[in-house]
Design a protein around this motif. Structure first.
Motif, mmCIF file in Angstrom:
data_model
loop_
_atom_site.group_PDB
_atom_site.id
_atom_site.type_symbol
_atom_site.label_atom_id
_atom_site.label_comp_id
_atom_site.label_asym_id
_atom_site.label_seq_id
_atom_site.Cartn_x
_atom_site.Cartn_y
_atom_site.Cartn_z
ATOM 1 N N PRO A 146 5.378 9.259 -12.256
ATOM 2 C CA PRO A 146 5.847 9.956 -11.060
ATOM 3 C C PRO A 146 5.135 9.539 -9.776
ATOM 4 C CG PRO A 146 4.520 11.417 -12.445
ATOM 5 C CD PRO A 146 4.737 10.164 -13.228
ATOM 6 N N LEU A 147 3.921 8.987 -9.909
ATOM 7 C CA LEU A 147 3.156 8.661 -8.702
ATOM 8 C C LEU A 147 3.275 7.185 -8.325
ATOM 9 C CD1 LEU A 147 -0.072 10.771 -9.466
ATOM 10 C CD2 LEU A 147 2.072 11.490 -8.407
ATOM 11 N N LEU A 148 4.119 6.451 -9.062
ATOM 12 C CA LEU A 148 4.192 4.998 -8.870
ATOM 13 C C LEU A 148 4.504 4.596 -7.431
ATOM 14 C CD1 LEU A 148 4.121 2.327 -10.503
ATOM 15 C CD2 LEU A 148 6.602 2.513 -10.703
ATOM 16 N N MET A 149 5.414 5.315 -6.794
ATOM 17 C CA MET A 149 5.802 4.949 -5.425
ATOM 18 C C MET A 149 5.140 5.879 -4.395
ATOM 19 S SD MET A 149 8.264 2.573 -6.032
ATOM 20 C CE MET A 149 9.791 2.535 -5.182
ATOM 21 N N GLY A 150 4.230 6.715 -4.858
ATOM 22 C CA GLY A 150 3.526 7.621 -3.948
ATOM 23 C C GLY A 150 4.489 8.560 -3.239
ATOM 24 N N ASP A 151 4.106 8.964 -2.035
ATOM 25 C CA ASP A 151 4.957 9.854 -1.224
ATOM 26 C C ASP A 151 5.957 8.983 -0.450
ATOM 27 O OD1 ASP A 151 3.343 11.846 -2.189
ATOM 28 O OD2 ASP A 151 2.630 12.548 -0.242
ATOM 29 N N PHE A 152 6.935 8.477 -1.133
ATOM 30 C CA PHE A 152 7.898 7.558 -0.491
ATOM 31 C C PHE A 152 8.777 8.319 0.508
ATOM 32 C CE2 PHE A 152 9.826 9.175 -4.362
ATOM 33 C CZ PHE A 152 11.070 9.586 -3.915
ATOM 34 N N PRO A 207 0.828 -1.209 0.000
ATOM 35 C CA PRO A 207 0.000 0.000 0.000
ATOM 36 C C PRO A 207 0.864 1.261 0.000
ATOM 37 C CG PRO A 207 -0.550 -1.442 1.869
ATOM 38 C CD PRO A 207 0.625 -2.065 1.177
ATOM 39 N N LEU A 208 0.422 2.265 -0.724
ATOM 40 C CA LEU A 208 1.156 3.533 -0.739
ATOM 41 C C LEU A 208 0.789 4.338 0.507
ATOM 42 C CD1 LEU A 208 0.719 4.650 -4.477
ATOM 43 C CD2 LEU A 208 2.706 3.549 -3.416
ATOM 44 N N TYR A 209 1.679 5.201 0.910
ATOM 45 C CA TYR A 209 1.411 6.059 2.064
ATOM 46 C C TYR A 209 0.176 6.919 1.771
ATOM 47 C CZ TYR A 209 1.947 9.722 5.530
ATOM 48 O OH TYR A 209 1.713 10.596 6.553
ATOM 49 N N PRO A 210 -0.810 6.935 2.686
ATOM 50 C CA PRO A 210 -2.060 7.631 2.375
ATOM 51 C C PRO A 210 -1.960 9.159 2.401
ATOM 52 C CG PRO A 210 -2.145 6.694 4.582
ATOM 53 C CD PRO A 210 -0.854 6.223 3.979
ATOM 54 N N GLY A 211 -0.834 9.713 2.769
ATOM 55 C CA GLY A 211 -0.671 11.172 2.665
ATOM 56 C C GLY A 211 -1.122 11.936 3.901
ATOM 57 N N THR A 212 -1.335 11.215 5.014
ATOM 58 C CA THR A 212 -1.852 11.842 6.237
ATOM 59 C C THR A 212 -1.101 13.140 6.594
ATOM 60 O OG1 THR A 212 -2.021 9.543 6.946
ATOM 61 C CG2 THR A 212 -2.573 11.235 8.595
ATOM 62 N N CYS A 213 0.202 13.076 6.695
ATOM 63 C CA CYS A 213 0.966 14.240 7.182
ATOM 64 C C CYS A 213 1.133 15.322 6.122
ATOM 65 C CB CYS A 213 2.334 13.798 7.706
ATOM 66 S SG CYS A 213 2.179 12.910 9.273
#
Ligand code: GLU
Length: 287
Positions: free
Chosen positions: A176-182, A122-128
Motif C-alpha cells: 500500500p505504501l509503494l507509491m506513497g501519498d500519490f 522520490p516519494l512525496y515527503p508528506g509536508t501537507c
C-alpha cells in the motif's frame, strides 16, 4: 462470468506498434473467450490529449480489425463520476489537499534527511499531511492552488492486507505504501490516472486488465483502492513491453513506426501484425 477486457490509450500521439500489440492482446482474449472488448479513451490530461489523436487512434484500430464492443468511454466526459468517489475517500479521511509546488517538493527531496524512493522517483515527503486543520482551511479559503493527495498510511490501516492476481506472476501481496501519498486529484483536473482507471474498470465491469508491465507498481495502488471502495477486483495480465532490436520500447515519437505511417506506406494490417509478431517473439514469455 463473461470476460471483459479493455484497451485504454491516452490520445497524446498516434497509435504505434507497441500500443497496437497491447490492443491486440486485449482484443484477442475477448474474442477467443466469447467476451467483450472495450476501448476507453484516457484523456484526463487536457493539456496533452487531443481529439484528433483520439479520432486517428480509433480509425487505426478499425483498420487493424480490432473492432470493439459498445460505445467508447471518454474519461473527460465523466469527471463527475470520479469526483463522487473522491468525495467518498475524503469523507473517510483518505485524501488531503497539498499546496506544495514542484519547487517545494524538489527542495525537500534534496534536503539532507533521506527521502523514500518510489517506482517513479522520490516519494512525496508528506509536508501537507502535517498541516493543522486551521492552516488547511486558511489556505483553502485564500484560494491557494492545490492538488489532492492520497493518505497512504491511513488507507493501509483501513484496508488491511490485500493482494491481486496476475495470470503470469501469480498472486501478489499488495504494497500500500509503494507509491506513497500519490496525487489522487490533480491541480488542473479533478481526478488522476489512478482514480479514473479504478473507477472505470469498476463501472465498466472489466474482469481482466491487460496492460504493460511498466504499470505493475500502479496495480498495487489500484487494488488498494478497489478494496477500500468495495469494488470487485479484476484479474491482471501484465505483458512485456514491445521493444525494437536495441531493446528500446516503441513510443509515440517514433513517427515511422506509427500505424498511420505504416498504412500510408502501403503495408496491410497482416503485415503490421507480422512486424509485431517479429518483435514480440524476442520478448520473454512471461512478464
Ligand atoms: N492510459 C494508459 C496508457 O496509455 C493505460 C492505462 C491502463 O491500461 O491501465 O498508458
Amino acid at each position: 462470468m463473461t470476460l471483459v477486457t479493455r484497451f485504454a490509450p491516452s490520445p497524446t500521439g498516434e497509435l504505434h506498434l507497441g500500443s497496437a500489440y497491447s490492443a491486440r492482446i486485449a482484443w484477442r482474449r475477448a474474442r477467443e473467450e466469447g467476451g467483450t472488448f472495450l476501448v476507453r479513451i484516457e484523456d484526463i490530461d487536457i493539456r496533452r490529449c487531443r481529439r484528433e489523436y483520439e479520432t486517428a487512434m480509433l480509425a487505426d484500430l478499425q483498420w487493424l480489425g480490432l473492432a470493439w464492443d459498445g460505445e467508447v468511454r471518454r474519461q473527460s466526459d465523466h469527471f463527475a463520476d470520479y469526483g463522487r468517489v473522491l468525495d467518498q475517500l475524503d469523507a473517510r479521511g483518505l485524501v488531503y489537499p497539498c499546496f506544495c509546488t514542484r519547487a517545494d517538493i524538489a527542495a525537500s527531496a534534496s534536503a539532507p534527511h533521506p527521502v523514500a524512493m518510489g517506482p517513479d522517483g522520490p516519494l512525496y515527503p508528506g509536508t501537507c499531511r502535517h498541516l493543522s486543520g486551521e492552516e488547511r482551511r486558511r489556505r483553502l479559503s485564500a484560494g491557494i492552488e492545490h492538488c489532492m493527495r492520497f493518505h497512504a498510511e491511513r488507507a493501509a490501516e483501513q484496508a488491511g492486507p490485500y493482494s491481486f492476481f496476475d495470470e503470469g506472476l501469480g498472486r501478489i501481496d499488495g504494497q500500500p505504501l509503494l507509491m506513497g501519498d500519490f496525487v489522487i486529484a490533480r491541480k488542473d483536473t479533478p481526478t488522476s490516472y489512478h482514480l479514473s482507471v479504478t473507477v472505470d474498470d469498476h463501472l465498466q465491469d472489466v474482469t481482466l486488465v491487460t496492460r504493460g508491465i511498466d504499470l505493475l507498481p500502479s496495480t498495487h495502488v489500484h487494488a488498494l483502492l478497489q478494496k477500500l471502495l468495495g469494488y470487485a477486483a479484476p484479474q491482471y495480465a501484465h505483458h512485456p513491453l514491445l521493444t525494437d532490436a536495441s531493446g528500446r520500447r516503441f513510443a509515440k515519437r517514433d513517427r515511422d513506426l506509427t500505424i498511420r505511417s505504416l498504412r500510408e506506406s502501403g503495408r496491410t494490417p497482416d503485415e503490421v501484425f507480422e512486424m509485431i509478431d517479429g518483435w514480440s517473439c524476442a520478448l520473454p514469455a512471461k512478464a
